[in-house]
Scaffold this motif. Structure first.
Motif, PDB file in Angstrom:
ATOM      1  N   LEU A  91       0.999  -7.885   6.778  1.00 52.06           N
ATOM      2  CA  LEU A  91      -0.278  -7.778   6.070  1.00 52.06           C
ATOM      3  C   LEU A  91      -1.079  -6.625   6.658  1.00 52.06           C
ATOM      4  O   LEU A  91      -1.110  -6.438   7.876  1.00 52.06           O
ATOM      5  N   ALA A  92      -1.722  -5.873   5.800  1.00 50.54           N
ATOM      6  CA  ALA A  92      -2.402  -4.643   6.209  1.00 50.54           C
ATOM      7  C   ALA A  92      -3.668  -4.887   7.018  1.00 50.54           C
ATOM      8  O   ALA A  92      -3.956  -4.126   7.943  1.00 50.54           O
ATOM      9  N   PHE A  93      -4.427  -5.921   6.677  1.00 47.11           N
ATOM     10  CA  PHE A  93      -5.744  -6.082   7.277  1.00 47.11           C
ATOM     11  C   PHE A  93      -6.021  -7.536   7.651  1.00 47.11           C
ATOM     12  O   PHE A  93      -5.575  -8.452   6.969  1.00 47.11           O
ATOM     13  N   THR A 125      -1.343  -6.086   0.953  1.00 50.32           N
ATOM     14  CA  THR A 125      -2.773  -6.377   0.892  1.00 50.32           C
ATOM     15  C   THR A 125      -3.105  -7.057  -0.426  1.00 50.32           C
ATOM     16  O   THR A 125      -2.305  -7.045  -1.361  1.00 50.32           O
ATOM     17  N   VAL A 178      -7.554  -9.718   4.925  1.00 48.76           N
ATOM     18  CA  VAL A 178      -6.591 -10.242   3.952  1.00 48.76           C
ATOM     19  C   VAL A 178      -5.927 -11.497   4.513  1.00 48.76           C
ATOM     20  O   VAL A 178      -5.804 -12.516   3.819  1.00 48.76           O
ATOM     21  N   ARG A 218       0.812  -1.219   0.000  1.00 44.27           N
ATOM     22  CA  ARG A 218       0.000   0.000   0.000  1.00 44.27           C
ATOM     23  C   ARG A 218       0.846   1.270   0.000  1.00 44.27           C
ATOM     24  O   ARG A 218       1.803   1.374   0.763  1.00 44.27           O
TER      25      ARG A 218
END
Length: 181
Positions: A152-154, A72, A157, A62
């Motif tokens: 990992l962003a989220f 992501t 995910v 990102r």
């Protein structure tokens, strides 16, 4: 529970709204004391893909907040006038510059605290020529062993990837649903 999208003014006439439960309703809403318009705030749809090339998956680093610099799946907010699948395809093109063949809905996750529903579709990459847009630092293929799990962003995910690798090991791909609280 109040979300960041709390309405302060009537979108119809501009009057400052009152937050109360309207007659014949069961939830607090933004109600205009001037024109009586009731504004409903509903969850936003986030749509994306899980693009696969052989035994690798495509992730995007990102270039925007939240979670700038984290990895992501290509995804973003669905736009008016498009289906979930069309939005997922558009986001994959915008974020990764990837050409894909859609393979069906894979995960639906309610992210209640953010007022969102995330939809991820399995997709087959048609080639490995990526052209990331401005929201992405880089788009890169990862094997399961090389996934940057701590970057990992989220959570959605992470769960989507975990389910994908578990399903891939059995050769059975279903549709997964989850509540993220």
């Amino acid at each position: 529970m109040h979300f960041s999208r709390r309405i302060e003014h009537c979108p119809m006439c501009g009057t400052r709204v009152e937050h109360r439960i309207p007659d014949d309703d069961n939830r607090e809403r933004a109600v205009c004391p001037s024109c009586a318009h009731i504004q409903y705030v509903n969850p936003l749809n986030v749509v994306g893909t899980l693009p696969v090339w052989g035994d690798q998956v495509l992730l995007c680093r990102r270039n925007i907040e939240p979670r700038k610099g984290y990895w992501t799946l290509p995804a973003g907010f669905m736009e008016l006038g498009e289906t979930c699948e069309e939005g997922a395809r558009r986001e994959t093109d915008e974020e990764a510059g990837a050409r894909i063949e859609m393979q069906g809905l894979y995960c639906v996750m309610d992210v209640v605290s953010a007022g969102q529903v995330h939809f991820f579709y399995r997709a087959r990459l048609l080639d490995t020529d990526f052209n990331p847009g401005p929201e992405t630092i880089e788009a890169k293929l990862f094997s399961e062993a090389d996934i940057p799990w701590q970057e990992l962003a989220f959570r959605t995910v992470k769960l989507t990837l975990e389910r994908f690798f578990a399903d891939r090991s059995t050769g059975q791909f279903g549709v997964h649903c989850a509540d993220i609280r």
